[in-house]
Design a protein around this motif. Structure first.
Motif, PDB file in Angstrom:
ATOM      1  N   ASP A  96       0.825  -1.213   0.000  1.00 51.59           N
ATOM      2  CA  ASP A  96       0.000   0.000   0.000  1.00 51.59           C
ATOM      3  C   ASP A  96       0.856   1.259   0.000  1.00 51.59           C
ATOM      4  OD1 ASP A  96      -2.324  -1.490  -0.014  1.00 51.59           O
ATOM      5  OD2 ASP A  96      -2.727  -1.242   2.138  1.00 51.59           O
ATOM      6  N   GLY A  97       2.017   1.178   0.613  1.00 50.39           N
ATOM      7  CA  GLY A  97       2.901   2.337   0.658  1.00 50.39           C
ATOM      8  C   GLY A  97       3.808   2.454  -0.544  1.00 50.39           C
ATOM      9  N   CYS A  98       3.797   1.443  -1.398  1.00 49.60           N
ATOM     10  CA  CYS A  98       4.752   1.410  -2.503  1.00 49.60           C
ATOM     11  C   CYS A  98       4.154   0.670  -3.697  1.00 49.60           C
ATOM     12  CB  CYS A  98       6.029   0.723  -2.017  1.00 49.60           C
ATOM     13  SG  CYS A  98       7.359   0.732  -3.199  1.00 49.60           S
ATOM     14  N   PRO A  99       3.349   1.346  -4.498  1.00 49.41           N
ATOM     15  CA  PRO A  99       2.758   0.692  -5.670  1.00 49.41           C
ATOM     16  C   PRO A  99       3.839   0.079  -6.564  1.00 49.41           C
ATOM     17  CG  PRO A  99       1.780   2.855  -5.319  1.00 49.41           C
ATOM     18  CD  PRO A  99       2.943   2.744  -4.378  1.00 49.41           C
ATOM     19  N   GLY A 100       3.570  -1.104  -7.079  1.00 51.10           N
ATOM     20  CA  GLY A 100       4.523  -1.788  -7.938  1.00 51.10           C
ATOM     21  C   GLY A 100       5.532  -2.637  -7.190  1.00 51.10           C
ATOM     22  N   LEU A 101       5.420  -2.670  -5.861  1.00 46.76           N
ATOM     23  CA  LEU A 101       6.344  -3.463  -5.053  1.00 46.76           C
ATOM     24  C   LEU A 101       6.192  -4.940  -5.390  1.00 46.76           C
ATOM     25  CD1 LEU A 101       8.398  -3.408  -2.689  1.00 46.76           C
ATOM     26  CD2 LEU A 101       6.445  -3.707  -1.146  1.00 46.76           C
ATOM     27  N   ALA A 102       7.318  -5.612  -5.595  1.00 47.87           N
ATOM     28  CA  ALA A 102       7.317  -7.039  -5.896  1.00 47.87           C
ATOM     29  C   ALA A 102       7.947  -7.808  -4.728  1.00 47.87           C
ATOM     30  CB  ALA A 102       8.096  -7.308  -7.177  1.00 47.87           C
ATOM     31  N   PHE A 103       7.603  -9.093  -4.633  1.00 48.35           N
ATOM     32  CA  PHE A 103       8.114  -9.940  -3.558  1.00 48.35           C
ATOM     33  C   PHE A 103       8.800 -11.167  -4.133  1.00 48.35           C
ATOM     34  CE2 PHE A 103       5.052  -7.349  -1.466  1.00 48.35           C
ATOM     35  CZ  PHE A 103       5.479  -7.237  -0.152  1.00 48.35           C
ATOM     36  N   VAL A 104       9.895 -11.556  -3.501  1.00 51.58           N
ATOM     37  CA  VAL A 104      10.572 -12.816  -3.786  1.00 51.58           C
ATOM     38  C   VAL A 104      10.452 -13.636  -2.507  1.00 51.58           C
ATOM     39  CG1 VAL A 104      12.774 -13.956  -4.267  1.00 51.58           C
ATOM     40  CG2 VAL A 104      12.198 -11.796  -5.416  1.00 51.58           C
ATOM     41  N   TYR A 105       9.783 -14.766  -2.610  1.00 51.70           N
ATOM     42  CA  TYR A 105       9.536 -15.629  -1.457  1.00 51.70           C
ATOM     43  C   TYR A 105      10.558 -16.762  -1.438  1.00 51.70           C
ATOM     44  CZ  TYR A 105       7.140 -19.323   1.245  1.00 51.70           C
ATOM     45  OH  TYR A 105       6.832 -20.334   2.120  1.00 51.70           O
ATOM     46  N   LEU A 106      11.401 -16.773  -0.416  1.00 44.78           N
ATOM     47  CA  LEU A 106      12.400 -17.816  -0.238  1.00 44.78           C
ATOM     48  C   LEU A 106      11.757 -18.957   0.544  1.00 44.78           C
ATOM     49  CD1 LEU A 106      15.519 -15.652   0.675  1.00 44.78           C
ATOM     50  CD2 LEU A 106      14.728 -16.400  -1.580  1.00 44.78           C
ATOM     51  N   LYS A 107      11.488 -20.034  -0.166  1.00 45.28           N
ATOM     52  CA  LYS A 107      10.762 -21.164   0.406  1.00 45.28           C
ATOM     53  C   LYS A 107      11.727 -22.320   0.675  1.00 45.28           C
ATOM     54  CE  LYS A 107       6.901 -24.250  -0.538  1.00 45.28           C
ATOM     55  NZ  LYS A 107       5.874 -24.622  -1.504  1.00 45.28           N
ATOM     56  N   GLY A 108      11.598 -22.910   1.866  1.00 43.12           N
ATOM     57  CA  GLY A 108      12.472 -24.031   2.184  1.00 43.12           C
ATOM     58  C   GLY A 108      11.920 -24.889   3.304  1.00 43.12           C
ATOM     59  N   GLU A 109      12.480 -26.048   3.419  1.00 42.08           N
ATOM     60  CA  GLU A 109      12.076 -27.001   4.454  1.00 42.08           C
ATOM     61  C   GLU A 109      12.693 -26.617   5.798  1.00 42.08           C
ATOM     62  OE1 GLU A 109       9.878 -29.493   3.965  1.00 42.08           O
ATOM     63  OE2 GLU A 109       9.677 -28.716   1.924  1.00 42.08           O
ATOM     64  N   ARG A 110      11.982 -26.952   6.856  1.00 45.05           N
ATOM     65  CA  ARG A 110      12.414 -26.620   8.203  1.00 45.05           C
ATOM     66  C   ARG A 110      13.820 -27.150   8.504  1.00 45.05           C
ATOM     67  NH1 ARG A 110      13.360 -27.679  13.215  1.00 45.05           N
ATOM     68  NH2 ARG A 110      12.451 -26.495  14.912  1.00 45.05           N
ATOM     69  N   ALA A 111      14.129 -28.374   8.104  1.00 47.82           N
ATOM     70  CA  ALA A 111      15.432 -28.978   8.412  1.00 47.82           C
ATOM     71  C   ALA A 111      16.577 -28.155   7.815  1.00 47.82           C
ATOM     72  CB  ALA A 111      15.478 -30.420   7.908  1.00 47.82           C
ATOM     73  N   LEU A 112      16.419 -27.683   6.587  1.00 44.57           N
ATOM     74  CA  LEU A 112      17.467 -26.872   5.956  1.00 44.57           C
ATOM     75  C   LEU A 112      17.590 -25.523   6.661  1.00 44.57           C
ATOM     76  CD1 LEU A 112      19.573 -26.250   3.818  1.00 44.57           C
ATOM     77  CD2 LEU A 112      17.716 -25.696   2.233  1.00 44.57           C
ATOM     78  N   ILE A 113      16.465 -24.925   6.990  1.00 46.87           N
ATOM     79  CA  ILE A 113      16.477 -23.631   7.680  1.00 46.87           C
ATOM     80  C   ILE A 113      17.154 -23.772   9.040  1.00 46.87           C
ATOM     81  CG2 ILE A 113      14.984 -21.888   8.747  1.00 46.87           C
ATOM     82  CD1 ILE A 113      13.070 -22.461   6.287  1.00 46.87           C
TER      83      ILE A 113
END
Length: 175
Positions: A96-113
């Motif tokens: 809402d504060g930044c139109p056009g903002l994009a997200f990169v979601y870093l997805k991983g398994e709990r064991a690796l994290i």
């Protein structure tokens, strides 16, 4: 730089937000903003003590990050921000504060994290908070348009893939 890069690298603790964010910023010619640097001292103390943050605890922090994004956008400066952005409403507040903002979601398994968190040193976030972060996580839904990446990939490959996706999105939006 791809258009005016306004990007949040998100995910739970230990997913690689800072490393990926720094490398993406360098690749995209944008400034990197470390979201953890904007936590008020009370939040850091809570996390160091192994106490999960509440929505109220995160409010001031998210507003500070939103302000960073808005200032950069007004200045015409590209930014890559590392921020857990665990919940949809947090992402919406930033968007809402930044139109056009994009997200990169870093997805991983709990064991690796967990393995990554055990290996890192000098960070205030203790291993004990992994489960609370995973419990709070609301993965981005399709309509949010986030770029989802698997943290098992080597960082250089992960970054190259994100840049390729951003480039493709920019081309298709100009077609």
């Amino acid at each position: 730089m791809i258009r005016q890069t306004m990007l949040v690298v998100m995910g739970v603790c230990g997913s690689g937000k800072s490393e990926v964010g720094r490398r993406l910023a360098a690749e995209l010619g944008a400034r990197f903003v470390e979201g953890d640097d904007f936590h008020p001292p009370a939040n850091v103390a809570r996390m160091e003590a192994g106490i999960p943050l509440t929505d109220d605890d995160r409010g001031q922090w998210l507003q500070a990050l939103r302000s960073q994004l808005q200032q950069a956008q007004v200045a015409g400066e590209g930014v890559v921000l590392s921020c857990s952005a665990l919940k949809r409403r947090y992402r919406d507040l930033l968007r809402d504060g930044c139109p056009g903002l994009a997200f990169v979601y870093l997805k991983g398994e709990r064991a690796l994290i967990e393995a990554r968190m055990r290996a890192r040193q000098g960070h205030f976030m203790p291993l004990a908070l992994i489960d609370s972060q995973l419990a709070d996580l609301e993965p981005p839904q399709a309509e949010e348009g986030a770029i989802e990446v698997d943290i098992r990939l080597p960082v250089a490959e992960l970054v190259a893939g994100v840049v390729a996706r951003l480039t493709a999105q920019t081309r298709s939006s100009h077609a």
